[in-house]
Design a protein around this motif. Structure first.
Motif, PDB file in Angstrom:
ATOM      1  N   GLY A 233       0.812  -1.207   0.000  1.00 61.56           N
ATOM      2  CA  GLY A 233       0.000   0.000   0.000  1.00 61.56           C
ATOM      3  C   GLY A 233       0.843   1.253   0.000  1.00 61.56           C
ATOM      4  N   LEU A 234       0.396   2.266   0.730  1.00 60.90           N
ATOM      5  CA  LEU A 234       1.120   3.533   0.798  1.00 60.90           C
ATOM      6  C   LEU A 234       2.344   3.384   1.692  1.00 60.90           C
ATOM      7  CD1 LEU A 234      -1.874   6.003   1.077  1.00 60.90           C
ATOM      8  CD2 LEU A 234      -0.173   5.979  -0.743  1.00 60.90           C
ATOM      9  N   GLU A 235       3.507   3.731   1.155  1.00 61.11           N
ATOM     10  CA  GLU A 235       4.749   3.658   1.918  1.00 61.11           C
ATOM     11  C   GLU A 235       5.333   5.052   2.097  1.00 61.11           C
ATOM     12  OE1 GLU A 235       7.130  -0.093   0.991  1.00 61.11           O
ATOM     13  OE2 GLU A 235       6.002   0.201  -0.864  1.00 61.11           O
ATOM     14  N   ALA A 236       6.366   5.129   2.935  1.00 55.16           N
ATOM     15  CA  ALA A 236       6.887   6.430   3.373  1.00 55.16           C
ATOM     16  C   ALA A 236       7.281   7.332   2.211  1.00 55.16           C
ATOM     17  CB  ALA A 236       8.081   6.207   4.302  1.00 55.16           C
ATOM     18  N   GLN A 237       8.055   6.823   1.254  1.00 54.44           N
ATOM     19  CA  GLN A 237       8.509   7.660   0.158  1.00 54.44           C
ATOM     20  C   GLN A 237       7.354   8.074  -0.741  1.00 54.44           C
ATOM     21  OE1 GLN A 237      11.108   9.194  -0.196  1.00 54.44           O
ATOM     22  NE2 GLN A 237      11.461   9.676  -2.342  1.00 54.44           N
ATOM     23  N   THR A 238       6.377   7.195  -0.915  1.00 58.28           N
ATOM     24  CA  THR A 238       5.205   7.548  -1.717  1.00 58.28           C
ATOM     25  C   THR A 238       4.462   8.710  -1.077  1.00 58.28           C
ATOM     26  OG1 THR A 238       5.011   5.183  -2.196  1.00 58.28           O
ATOM     27  CG2 THR A 238       3.211   6.590  -2.915  1.00 58.28           C
ATOM     28  N   LEU A 239       4.327   8.688   0.240  1.00 56.81           N
ATOM     29  CA  LEU A 239       3.644   9.778   0.943  1.00 56.81           C
ATOM     30  C   LEU A 239       4.375  11.102   0.739  1.00 56.81           C
ATOM     31  CD1 LEU A 239       2.819   7.902   4.259  1.00 56.81           C
ATOM     32  CD2 LEU A 239       1.150   8.735   2.593  1.00 56.81           C
ATOM     33  N   LYS A 240       5.708  11.080   0.825  1.00 57.74           N
ATOM     34  CA  LYS A 240       6.482  12.315   0.634  1.00 57.74           C
ATOM     35  C   LYS A 240       6.302  12.864  -0.775  1.00 57.74           C
ATOM     36  CE  LYS A 240      10.134  11.163   3.969  1.00 57.74           C
ATOM     37  NZ  LYS A 240      11.590  10.868   4.116  1.00 57.74           N
TER      38      LYS A 240
END
Length: 524
Positions: free
Chosen positions: A115-122
């Motif tokens: 799903g949504l991971e840290a780098q994707t969120l940034k």
């Protein structure tokens, strides 16, 4: 065609994701379905196959990761697609942020299991800041993963985007049996996979009444009814204004669901539009030529060892051979050597329109964030500057290679691979490299050795925190233990380096008159 008609055909977009979500594989699959390549590469070059087209750097092919962005232009249907593949690793965030300043839309790639991971969120936050609409592709549905509805909930709760699925998977993650295109609810799409996903997958549309034997179809229809109950339909206006994201499911490695994504980019992604300028106005598409330099790369072609500036055409028509003005220096630049890019492959381009990416060769004085224009003066907002967290002094191993070493460091600094810091105390033979992530140091050492024939050695420095300061404060700071003040080569800024936040807090309390300003990831 007129400038506006040509611009309307362009779709300029980037793919963003966390590392290992399949970004370079999806890039290949999109080019494959557009018939821009005849066979997709494997990231790791398994079974003798070549590396992905967009991963042109030797280090990328060896490591199986993308460490630099790449541009690919190809045609699909009646559209001209300008696809920018970006590094997924957090250590190369600056390169990705620069790319996002040159596109009109982003494809957000999610791993079905993670799903949504840290780098994707940034990266999504950068898209929000730049007001880029986002299309979501849930990848790796052919492997075990999470439930589709759970992924939609996460998108809405963590991003504040309303997910509007356009396609829906038949079968749970790991048991991928087909897709339902919600725009054609009376049909299902099944696939005939090709060995290793090397060629485009064959789609087999079937009428719903003939597909009753597909395991998982009943559950998929129940989930689609739930979506219809909450009115989760794609809305163009909500998408363009960043309130919703159309969602697609598939498996890039076997090319499943990729054509539907490619069609969606043509049908829903925005065409180029008037861009904001540094002074707060807008540059209309029909204005005389203007372009934004968002990337500079040397040695893409080992036969020529040249330097290429990647320019996003923002307005007007680019004509090869015309004389442009470089806003940063006010000097003229003749565009004798201009190329359309496809990874590291090039073809001469005579004319380009808003949205296109042009590679200008031997653009020695250009840096990311510069503007080129013709006639009417214009300057676009610059590029983000990041606060580095890793520092190392670098020196050449062989003193006889000092000239090549200096040229390499200057080139890597100009490209923005790392920030280069200098001081009288250290001298010119041992500059300090400042990086967002330690992998940037690996890129520097690899390129110094393989592109400039000047192997280097690193000495890690015990600093983790940096602040901007001035000449008056420098003298006071340099008398304190554990602090080093250096000058950043690219802009002359003075940066004070501290071992940690505790040391910074102590100095700030003990010397309140000293200037210590944070470096933020904001356009300067």
């Amino acid at each position: 065609m007129s400038v506006l008609e040509e611009a309307a055909r362009r779709r300029t977009f980037a793919i963003i994701s966390h590392p290992d979500a399949g970004k370079s594989t999806l890039t290949e699959a999109l080019a494959l379905h557009a018939s821009a390549i005849s066979e997709a590469g494997a990231v790791h070059g398994k079974a003798g196959r070549r590396g992905v087209t967009s991963d042109w750097m030797e280090m990328e092919r060896q490591r199986g990761i993308s460490v630099t962005s790449a541009a690919l232009q190809f045609e699909y249907r009646d559209a001209v697609m300008n696809l920018l593949d970006t590094p997924g690793h957090a250590d190369f965030s600056e390169d990705t942020y620069r790319v996002l300043s040159a596109v009109d839309c982003a494809v957000m790639l999610l791993d079905a299991a993670k799903g949504l991971e840290a780098q994707t969120l940034k990266l999504f936050e950068v898209c929000r800041y730049r007001r880029l609409p986002v299309i979501t592709f849930v990848n790796k549905w052919d492997r075990p993963g999470r439930e589709a509805l759970e992924i939609l909930d996460e998108i809405e709760s963590r991003l504040g985007l309303r997910p509007t699925p356009v396609t829906w998977p038949i079968g749970v993650a790991g048991d991928f049996q087909g897709l339902v295109d919600r725009r054609e609810p009376d049909r299902v799409i099944r696939f005939t996979r090709t060995p290793g996903g090397a060629t485009a997958v064959a789609e087999r549309p079937e009428r719903l009444e003939d597909a009753g034997g597909i395991a998982g179809l009943s559950a998929a229809r129940d989930e689609i009814e739930l979506l219809e109950g909450v009115d989760a339909w794609h809305d163009t206006e909500d998408f363009r204004f960043g309130r919703s994201t159309p969602v697609f499911f598939g498996a890039a490695v076997s090319n499943v669901g990729v054509r539907l994504l490619l069609d969606a980019i043509v049908d829903t992604a925005p065409a180029p539009y008037a861009r904001a300028t540094r002074t707060g106005g807008e540059r209309n598409l029909e204005a005389p030529f203007s372009g934004l330099v968002f990337k500079v790369q040397a040695n893409m072609d080992p036969m020529h060892r040249d330097r290429v500036a990647f320019v996003r055409v923002c307005s007007g028509v680019f004509e090869r051979g015309e004389v442009l003005t470089h806003s940063a220096t006010g000097r003229s630049f003749t565009t004798k050597y201009a190329h359309a890019m496809f990874g590291r492959e090039r073809t001469t381009v005579e004319r380009a329109y808003p949205g296109d990416i042009v590679g200008l060769v031997n653009a020695g004085s250009m840096r990311p964030g510069d503007t080129l224009y013709q006639k009417d003066v214009v300057e676009f907002p610059g590029m983000p500057t990041f606060a580095p967290e890793h520092f190392a002094a670098v020196r050449v191993k062989d003193a006889g290679k000092s000239k090549q070493f200096r040229r390499g460091i200057e080139q890597l600094d100009a490209e923005g691979v790392v920030q280069v810091l200098r001081s009288d105390r250290r001298g010119g033979q041992s500059p300090v490299l400042a990086a967002v992530g330690p992998m940037q140091f690996e890129v520097v050492l690899h390129r110094l050795e393989h592109e400039f024939s000047a192997p280097g050695a690193l000495e890690r420095l015990p600093y983790r925190t940096v602040r901007r300061t001035n000449a008056e404060s420098r003298k006071r700071l340099e008398r304190s233990h554990g602090i080093e003040v250096l000058e950043r080569s690219r802009d002359g800024e003075l940066l004070a380096l501290f071992a940690d936040d505790w040391r910074l807090a102590f100095v700030s309390r003990d010397m309140p008159e000293v200037t210590l300003e944070p470096l933020v990831a904001a356009v300067e």
